[in-house]
Motif scaffolding. Structure first.
Motif, PDB file in Angstrom:
ATOM      1  N   GLY A  26       0.851  -1.251   0.165  1.00 33.70           N
ATOM      2  CA  GLY A  26      -0.096   0.151   0.010  1.00 33.70           C
ATOM      3  C   GLY A  26       0.878   1.246   0.017  1.00 33.70           C
ATOM      4  O   GLY A  26       1.834   1.363  -0.724  1.00 33.70           O
ATOM      5  N   SER A  27       0.370   2.256   0.942  1.00 34.36           N
ATOM      6  CA  SER A  27       1.267   3.429   0.887  1.00 34.36           C
ATOM      7  C   SER A  27       2.352   3.632   1.980  1.00 34.36           C
ATOM      8  O   SER A  27       2.926   4.546   2.291  1.00 34.36           O
ATOM      9  CB  SER A  27       0.331   4.691   1.219  1.00 34.36           C
ATOM     10  OG  SER A  27      -0.405   4.389   2.573  1.00 34.36           O
TER      11      SER A  27
ATOM     12  N   LEU B  11       5.945  -0.210   5.721  1.00 34.53           N
ATOM     13  CA  LEU B  11       7.156  -0.392   4.778  1.00 34.53           C
ATOM     14  C   LEU B  11       8.200   0.756   5.308  1.00 34.53           C
ATOM     15  O   LEU B  11       9.421   0.655   5.509  1.00 34.53           O
ATOM     16  CB  LEU B  11       7.154  -0.476   3.429  1.00 34.53           C
ATOM     17  CG  LEU B  11       8.196  -0.605   2.639  1.00 34.53           C
ATOM     18  CD1 LEU B  11       7.968  -1.468   1.473  1.00 34.53           C
ATOM     19  CD2 LEU B  11       8.944   0.820   2.154  1.00 34.53           C
ATOM     20  N   VAL B  12       7.728   1.961   5.330  1.00 32.28           N
ATOM     21  CA  VAL B  12       8.338   3.060   5.632  1.00 32.28           C
ATOM     22  C   VAL B  12       9.210   3.215   7.022  1.00 32.28           C
ATOM     23  O   VAL B  12      10.408   3.260   7.152  1.00 32.28           O
ATOM     24  CB  VAL B  12       7.540   4.540   5.529  1.00 32.28           C
ATOM     25  CG1 VAL B  12       8.273   5.670   6.108  1.00 32.28           C
ATOM     26  CG2 VAL B  12       7.135   4.625   4.174  1.00 32.28           C
TER      27      VAL B  12
ATOM     28  N   LEU C 166      12.013   0.725   6.792  1.00 25.56           N
ATOM     29  CA  LEU C 166      13.147   1.398   5.913  1.00 25.56           C
ATOM     30  C   LEU C 166      13.847   2.435   6.704  1.00 25.56           C
ATOM     31  O   LEU C 166      15.094   2.474   6.932  1.00 25.56           O
ATOM     32  CB  LEU C 166      12.543   2.217   4.791  1.00 25.56           C
ATOM     33  CG  LEU C 166      13.517   2.643   3.872  1.00 25.56           C
ATOM     34  CD1 LEU C 166      14.253   1.477   2.991  1.00 25.56           C
ATOM     35  CD2 LEU C 166      12.652   3.410   2.617  1.00 25.56           C
ATOM     36  N   GLU C 167      13.100   3.162   7.653  1.00 26.71           N
ATOM     37  CA  GLU C 167      13.755   4.028   8.580  1.00 26.71           C
ATOM     38  C   GLU C 167      14.846   3.925   9.734  1.00 26.71           C
ATOM     39  O   GLU C 167      15.617   4.031  10.136  1.00 26.71           O
ATOM     40  CB  GLU C 167      12.674   5.073   9.168  1.00 26.71           C
ATOM     41  CG  GLU C 167      11.965   5.958   8.291  1.00 26.71           C
ATOM     42  CD  GLU C 167      10.865   6.571   8.622  1.00 26.71           C
ATOM     43  OE1 GLU C 167      10.410   7.722   8.251  1.00 26.71           O
ATOM     44  OE2 GLU C 167      10.388   6.234   9.823  1.00 26.71           O
ATOM     45  N   ARG C 168      14.334   2.526   9.903  1.00 24.28           N
ATOM     46  CA  ARG C 168      15.206   1.757  11.011  1.00 24.28           C
ATOM     47  C   ARG C 168      16.311   0.538  10.262  1.00 24.28           C
ATOM     48  O   ARG C 168      17.182   0.261  10.812  1.00 24.28           O
ATOM     49  CB  ARG C 168      14.420   0.597  11.653  1.00 24.28           C
ATOM     50  CG  ARG C 168      13.513   1.338  12.747  1.00 24.28           C
ATOM     51  CD  ARG C 168      12.370   0.650  13.268  1.00 24.28           C
ATOM     52  NE  ARG C 168      11.515   1.213  14.304  1.00 24.28           N
ATOM     53  CZ  ARG C 168      10.612   2.373  14.125  1.00 24.28           C
ATOM     54  NH1 ARG C 168      10.489   2.593  12.767  1.00 24.28           N
ATOM     55  NH2 ARG C 168       9.990   2.638  14.993  1.00 24.28           N
ATOM     56  N   GLY C 169      16.544   0.806   9.105  1.00 22.57           N
ATOM     57  CA  GLY C 169      17.633   0.371   8.280  1.00 22.57           C
ATOM     58  C   GLY C 169      17.668  -1.162   7.576  1.00 22.57           C
ATOM     59  O   GLY C 169      18.596  -1.519   7.225  1.00 22.57           O
ATOM     60  N   PHE C 170      16.366  -1.460   7.698  1.00 21.47           N
ATOM     61  CA  PHE C 170      16.144  -2.710   7.228  1.00 21.47           C
ATOM     62  C   PHE C 170      16.169  -2.643   5.641  1.00 21.47           C
ATOM     63  O   PHE C 170      15.858  -1.766   4.912  1.00 21.47           O
ATOM     64  CB  PHE C 170      14.890  -3.423   7.453  1.00 21.47           C
ATOM     65  CG  PHE C 170      14.656  -3.894   8.918  1.00 21.47           C
ATOM     66  CD1 PHE C 170      15.055  -4.941   9.505  1.00 21.47           C
ATOM     67  CD2 PHE C 170      14.027  -2.836  10.005  1.00 21.47           C
ATOM     68  CE1 PHE C 170      15.243  -5.390  10.664  1.00 21.47           C
ATOM     69  CE2 PHE C 170      14.206  -3.126  11.148  1.00 21.47           C
ATOM     70  CZ  PHE C 170      14.716  -4.477  11.756  1.00 21.47           C
TER      71      PHE C 170
ATOM     72  N   THR D   3       2.636   5.676  -5.288  1.00 22.47           N
ATOM     73  CA  THR D   3       3.174   6.911  -5.252  1.00 22.47           C
ATOM     74  C   THR D   3       3.047   7.668  -4.293  1.00 22.47           C
ATOM     75  O   THR D   3       3.774   8.441  -3.660  1.00 22.47           O
ATOM     76  CB  THR D   3       2.261   7.848  -6.474  1.00 22.47           C
ATOM     77  OG1 THR D   3       2.263   7.165  -7.744  1.00 22.47           O
ATOM     78  CG2 THR D   3       2.472   9.359  -6.708  1.00 22.47           C
ATOM     79  N   LYS D   4       2.276   7.492  -3.379  1.00 19.85           N
ATOM     80  CA  LYS D   4       2.054   7.961  -1.814  1.00 19.85           C
ATOM     81  C   LYS D   4       3.209   7.426  -1.095  1.00 19.85           C
ATOM     82  O   LYS D   4       3.611   8.299  -0.406  1.00 19.85           O
ATOM     83  CB  LYS D   4       0.627   7.568  -1.179  1.00 19.85           C
ATOM     84  CG  LYS D   4      -0.643   8.282  -2.006  1.00 19.85           C
ATOM     85  CD  LYS D   4      -1.995   8.104  -1.393  1.00 19.85           C
ATOM     86  CE  LYS D   4      -3.035   8.804  -2.093  1.00 19.85           C
ATOM     87  NZ  LYS D   4      -4.349   8.235  -1.277  1.00 19.85           N
ATOM     88  N   LEU D   5       3.522   6.457  -1.224  1.00 14.87           N
ATOM     89  CA  LEU D   5       4.587   5.604  -0.488  1.00 14.87           C
ATOM     90  C   LEU D   5       5.750   6.382  -0.983  1.00 14.87           C
ATOM     91  O   LEU D   5       6.761   6.712  -0.168  1.00 14.87           O
ATOM     92  CB  LEU D   5       4.855   4.175  -0.705  1.00 14.87           C
ATOM     93  CG  LEU D   5       5.764   3.399   0.073  1.00 14.87           C
ATOM     94  CD1 LEU D   5       5.251   1.887  -0.129  1.00 14.87           C
ATOM     95  CD2 LEU D   5       7.076   3.387  -0.465  1.00 14.87           C
TER      96      LEU D   5
END
Length: 211
Positions: free
Chosen positions: A9-10, A14-15, A18-22, A35-37
């Motif tokens: 989804g958006s 996931l975000v 990602l912010e934690r380095g995975f 696109t929103k993601l």
């Protein structure tokens, strides 16, 4: 370790990963959602694809489908094909984790639509969501047809209908198929605290599968 989130989804999940380095990759059919993601995380690795046709050429250590999204596949043949696909994308000794809604989350049947949400938009319009529910015992399908209405004062200016459906699971319903497609270990929890599920008196089953 490589992580895959199908139906991302958006990027609500996931975000933060990602912010934690995975090292995480997302996949979704909706270009609008992706696109929103990307607006939130321009460097995110995402692929627009049908979940059954997706083939990145690589396998993953960890695959998760969150928030009961598997319950949205009320065609059980398709649902089983999706679970098989996840098995094929998983590395040996990897884990596949997903949640489903259960029969304990069944809504009472409604005779007519009820207003669930009424909000004012930034432009001054009123957006109303109406919904009703009915449950099919034979197929374990919760039908929740919905109507979105947009008003300018008392004038209806736009209307959109949606046919929202979910499959509500019983304990033991999915496990035989998960073993059949090749998972050697399947653990079913009743919560994210990893309490083992013992009955249907919980609104979620969390599956952890490996082979």
């Amino acid at each position: 370790m490589k992580i895959l989130e199908p139906l991302c989804g958006s990027g609500r999940f996931l975000v933060p990963f990602l912010e934690r380095g995975f090292d995480i990759c997302g996949m979704d059919l909706s270009a609008e959602m992706l696109t929103k993601l990307k607006e939130k995380a321009p460097t995110a690795k995402v692929i627009q694809a049908d979940i059954l046709k997706y083939d990145s050429g690589e396998k993953f250590d960890y695959i998760f489908i969150c928030s009961g999204s598997v319950s949205l596949f009320t065609n059980m043949k398709m649902c089983k094909e999706i679970l098989q696909k996840m098995k094929c994308l998983l590395k040996k000794d990897g884990k596949f984790v997903f949640a489903v809604e259960t029969v304990a989350d069944r809504c009472p049947d409604d005779l007519d639509y009820k207003t669930l949400i009424s909000v004012k938009t930034e432009e001054g319009y009123e957006l109303i969501l109406k919904m009703k529910n009915y449950y099919d015992e034979k197929t374990h399908t919760q039908y929740s047809p919905s109507i979105y209405e947009l008003y300018a004062e008392t004038k209806l200016i736009q209307k959109e209908e949606m046919d929202f459906q979910t499959h509500l699971y019983e304990l033991g319903e999915l496990e035989p198929y998960l073993y059949e497609i090749g998972f050697a270990k399947v653990t079913v929890y009743s919560s994210y605290d990893k309490v083992i599920a013992e009955n249907n008196q919980t609104k979620m089953f969390l599956y952890e599968c490996s082979f």
